[in-house]
Design an enzyme around this catalytic site. Structure first.
Site, mmCIF file in Angstrom:
data_model
loop_
_atom_site.group_PDB
_atom_site.id
_atom_site.type_symbol
_atom_site.label_atom_id
_atom_site.label_comp_id
_atom_site.label_asym_id
_atom_site.label_seq_id
_atom_site.Cartn_x
_atom_site.Cartn_y
_atom_site.Cartn_z
ATOM 1 N N GLY A 228 0.814 -1.200 0.000
ATOM 2 C CA GLY A 228 0.000 0.000 0.000
ATOM 3 C C GLY A 228 0.850 1.253 0.000
ATOM 4 O O GLY A 228 0.519 2.252 -0.652
ATOM 5 N N ASN B 43 -6.247 5.422 9.539
ATOM 6 C CA ASN B 43 -5.709 4.147 10.015
ATOM 7 C C ASN B 43 -5.519 4.100 11.519
ATOM 8 O O ASN B 43 -5.411 3.023 12.099
ATOM 9 C CB ASN B 43 -4.365 3.886 9.338
ATOM 10 C CG ASN B 43 -3.388 5.035 9.545
ATOM 11 O OD1 ASN B 43 -3.606 6.130 9.039
ATOM 12 N ND2 ASN B 43 -2.321 4.794 10.288
ATOM 13 N N GLN C 112 -7.425 1.196 4.541
ATOM 14 C CA GLN C 112 -8.202 0.714 5.688
ATOM 15 C C GLN C 112 -9.691 0.618 5.367
ATOM 16 O O GLN C 112 -10.468 0.149 6.202
ATOM 17 C CB GLN C 112 -7.992 1.633 6.890
ATOM 18 C CG GLN C 112 -6.599 1.595 7.488
ATOM 19 C CD GLN C 112 -6.252 0.279 8.152
ATOM 20 O OE1 GLN C 112 -7.092 -0.601 8.313
ATOM 21 N NE2 GLN C 112 -5.001 0.137 8.563
ATOM 22 N N SER D 97 -4.078 -2.350 -0.099
ATOM 23 C CA SER D 97 -3.011 -3.226 0.390
ATOM 24 C C SER D 97 -3.607 -4.569 0.788
ATOM 25 O O SER D 97 -4.539 -4.629 1.594
ATOM 26 C CB SER D 97 -2.306 -2.585 1.588
ATOM 27 O OG SER D 97 -1.300 -3.438 2.093
ATOM 28 N N HIS E 74 -2.631 -7.216 2.614
ATOM 29 C CA HIS E 74 -2.530 -7.858 3.925
ATOM 30 C C HIS E 74 -3.487 -7.259 4.952
ATOM 31 O O HIS E 74 -3.562 -7.739 6.079
ATOM 32 C CB HIS E 74 -1.088 -7.823 4.435
ATOM 33 C CG HIS E 74 -0.636 -6.505 4.959
ATOM 34 N ND1 HIS E 74 -0.564 -6.230 6.301
ATOM 35 C CD2 HIS E 74 -0.221 -5.381 4.326
ATOM 36 C CE1 HIS E 74 -0.108 -4.996 6.476
ATOM 37 N NE2 HIS E 74 0.094 -4.454 5.294
ATOM 38 N N THR F 216 9.868 -8.229 -12.346
ATOM 39 C CA THR F 216 9.120 -9.456 -12.594
ATOM 40 C C THR F 216 7.965 -9.590 -11.605
ATOM 41 O O THR F 216 8.156 -9.463 -10.392
ATOM 42 C CB THR F 216 10.041 -10.682 -12.475
ATOM 43 O OG1 THR F 216 11.107 -10.549 -13.428
ATOM 44 C CG2 THR F 216 9.286 -11.971 -12.731
ATOM 45 N N CYS G 202 3.092 1.330 11.389
ATOM 46 C CA CYS G 202 4.263 1.967 10.785
ATOM 47 C C CYS G 202 4.912 2.993 11.702
ATOM 48 O O CYS G 202 6.014 3.443 11.439
ATOM 49 C CB CYS G 202 3.865 2.633 9.464
ATOM 50 S SG CYS G 202 3.243 1.466 8.241
#
Length: 388
Positions: free
Chosen positions: A69, A149, A178, A198, A200, A236, A326
C-alpha cells in the site's frame, strides 16, 4: 491468544495460502517469457487483475500491481507530481494522513512543490469547505485517506470527488487501504482518479498492493526497467502473491455487506464496555458511529504510557496497538490526535483495538475485563505497583 490488531495486519486466509502454494508449485514461469510456462503465468496475472478490478468497478487495465500500500501511495503522489510539474506545483493533503502519504508530500515540498496540509475538526474529519478553499489554478493533486488508520474516522472522499469532478487538471488520489473490504470502494462512485489498496489488510499476502489509475491518467514511473505493469512498475511480477491477493479481494467483496453489519454490532458492544472503565476516554464517538469505520475502536488512557498498557495485555496473550503499525514505536504524541486538538497528554496515550467479524461477544468481554484489571494495576506514571 486474542489478537485485536487487524488494522496492522491480518492473518493470511487459508484459501489464499492454498492458492499461493498451488501457483508457487505448478506455475513458476516468468510472465514476460514467450514460451508456454511464461504464457501460463501471464494468464494467471491477467485473471488476477480482472478479478481484483471487478471489486473496484474498474477496467483490468486500470489496475497497477505494486509491492505494498505504501508503494501504491508513493506512486500515486510522486508519479502525479513529477509527471505534471510543468502544469502546476501545488499539492493538497491533510494533517492526519498515513506516513506513506504525509512523508511523500513532505518530500515533494523538499523538491520545490507547494503543499497545503488541511486541518481536521475535533473528530478527525477534513472539512469540505477547507478543501474547496485550498484549491488553486495550479493544484495538480488532492490526496486524502478514506478511513484514518489510527482512529477510524471516515473522510468525505465522495464529496471531494464530486467537488473535483469539473476540475480535470486536478487529480484526486484516495488512500483506501483501511476502507477496502469494509466500505464501498467503487471508484466511479468515489470520483477517484487514483486509489490505493493493500492486500494484507484483508487476509491477503504481505508484499502485494494495488493502485487504481483511471484510464488516461499519466504517471511518472518510480521504478524503471523491463516495462512491466504498463511501464509504471518494472520488475518481474510475483505471480503467486498476485493470485493470492486476487483471491482475498474476491472473498472480501463477497463478505463485505454481512461482515460490516457484524463489525458494527461488535463495535457497539466494545464501546459500551470501554465506556464503563475508569480512566478510559473514548475517541470513537458512540453517538456518531456512522462517521467511523466499523472495524476498530480508538481510546486514550491519559496518564499512562500506551506501550505499558499494550505490554500488560500482551502478558495475558491479548494484542492491541498504540497507533499505526508503521509508527507504533514512536514516543512522541500522535500527529493525528494532535491535529484533532487533543492535549499532548491524551495525544500520547492513544490505543487502538481492531477486529474481524469472527470476534465473539465473550472475547470482547474478556478483553474489557483484562484491560480493566491491567489499568487497576498500573500507577498513573505508567509503572506497575511494586516496581520501586
Amino acid at each position: 491468544m486474542l489478537y485485536l490488531d487487524y488494522c496492522a495486519t491480518t492473518p493470511t486466509r487459508p484459501e489464499v495460502i492454498r492458492s499461493v502454494t498451488e501457483v508457487m508449485t505448478a506455475h513458476f514461469g516468468n510472465p514476460s517469457s514467450l514460451h508456454r510456462l511464461g504464457l501460463e503465468a501471464e494468464k494467471l496475472v491477467a485473471k488476477a487483475r480482472a478479478l481484483a478490478a471487478g471489486t473496484l468497478g474498474c477496467k483490468p487495465q486500470e489496475l497497477i500491481f505494486t509491492g505494498s500500500g505504501s508503494e501504491s501511495n508513493n506512486l500515486a503522489i510522486k508519479g502525479t507530481a513529477l509527471r505534471f510539474r510543468n502544469r502546476g506545483r501545488h499539492v493538497i493533503t491533510s494533517a492526519v494522513e498515513h506516513a506513506s502519504v504525509y512523508e511523500s508530500v513532505m518530500q515533494l515540498a523538499d523538491l520545490g512543490f507547494e503543499t497545503t496540509i488541511l486541518p481536521v475538526d475535533e473528530t478527525g474529519q477534513v472539512r469540505l469547505t477547507d478543501v474547496e478553499a485550498a484549491l488553486r489554478d495550479d493544484t495538480i493533486l488532492v490526496s486524502l485517506m478514506y478511513v484514518n488508520n489510527e482512529m477510524g474516522r471516515i473522510q468525505p472522499v465522495a464529496d471531494v470527488g464530486r467537488l473535483l469532478a469539473d476540475r480535470p487538471r486536478t487529480l484526486f488520489h484516495i488512500d483506501a487501504i483501511q476502507a477496502y473490504g469494509k466500505l464501498d470502494c467503487d471508484v466511479s462512485r468515489l470520483g477517484a482518479d487514483l486509489l490505493s489498496v493493500s492486500a494484507h489488510k484483508f487476509g491477503g499476502p504481505k508484499g502485494t498492493g494495488l493502485l487504481y489509475r483511471r484510464e488516461g491518467v499519466e504517471l511518472l514511473p518510480l521504478v524503471s526497467g523491463g516495462g512491466q505493469e504498463q511501464g509504471l512498475r518494472s520488475g518481474t511480477e510475483n505471480v503467486p502473491l498476485l493470485v493470492g491477493m486476487a483471491k482475498a479481494c474476491r472473498l472480501a467483496a463477497e463478505e463485505r455487506e454481512a461482515g460490516t453489519l457484524r463489525l458494527r454490532a461488535l463495535q457497539r458492544r466494545l464501546l459500551d464496555r470501554l465506556a464503563a472503565l475508569p480512566g478510559v476516554k473514548l475517541t470513537t464517538r458512540p453517538d456518531r458511529l456512522e462517521d467511523y469505520a466499523p472495524q476498530l475502536v480508538h481510546f486514550t488512557v491519559p496518564g499512562l504510557r500506551p506501550e505499558v498498557v499494550v505490554h500488560a495485555l500482551e502478558e495475558r496473550e491479548i494484542y492491541i496497538s498504540t497507533r499505526s503499525a508503521c509508527s507504533s514505536d514512536a514516543t512522541d504524541p500522535s500527529r493525528v490526535l494532535l491535529a484533532m486538538g487533543l492535549p499532548r497528554e491524551e495525544a500520547a496515550a492513544g490505543l487502538r483495538v481492531s477486529y474481524t467479524p469472527a470476534l465473539t461477544e465473550s472475547e470482547i468481554d474478556r478483553f474489557a475485563d483484562e484491560l480493566g484489571q491491567a489499568l487497576a494495576r498500573l500507577q498513573p506514571n505508567g509503572r506497575r505497583k511494586g516496581d520501586d
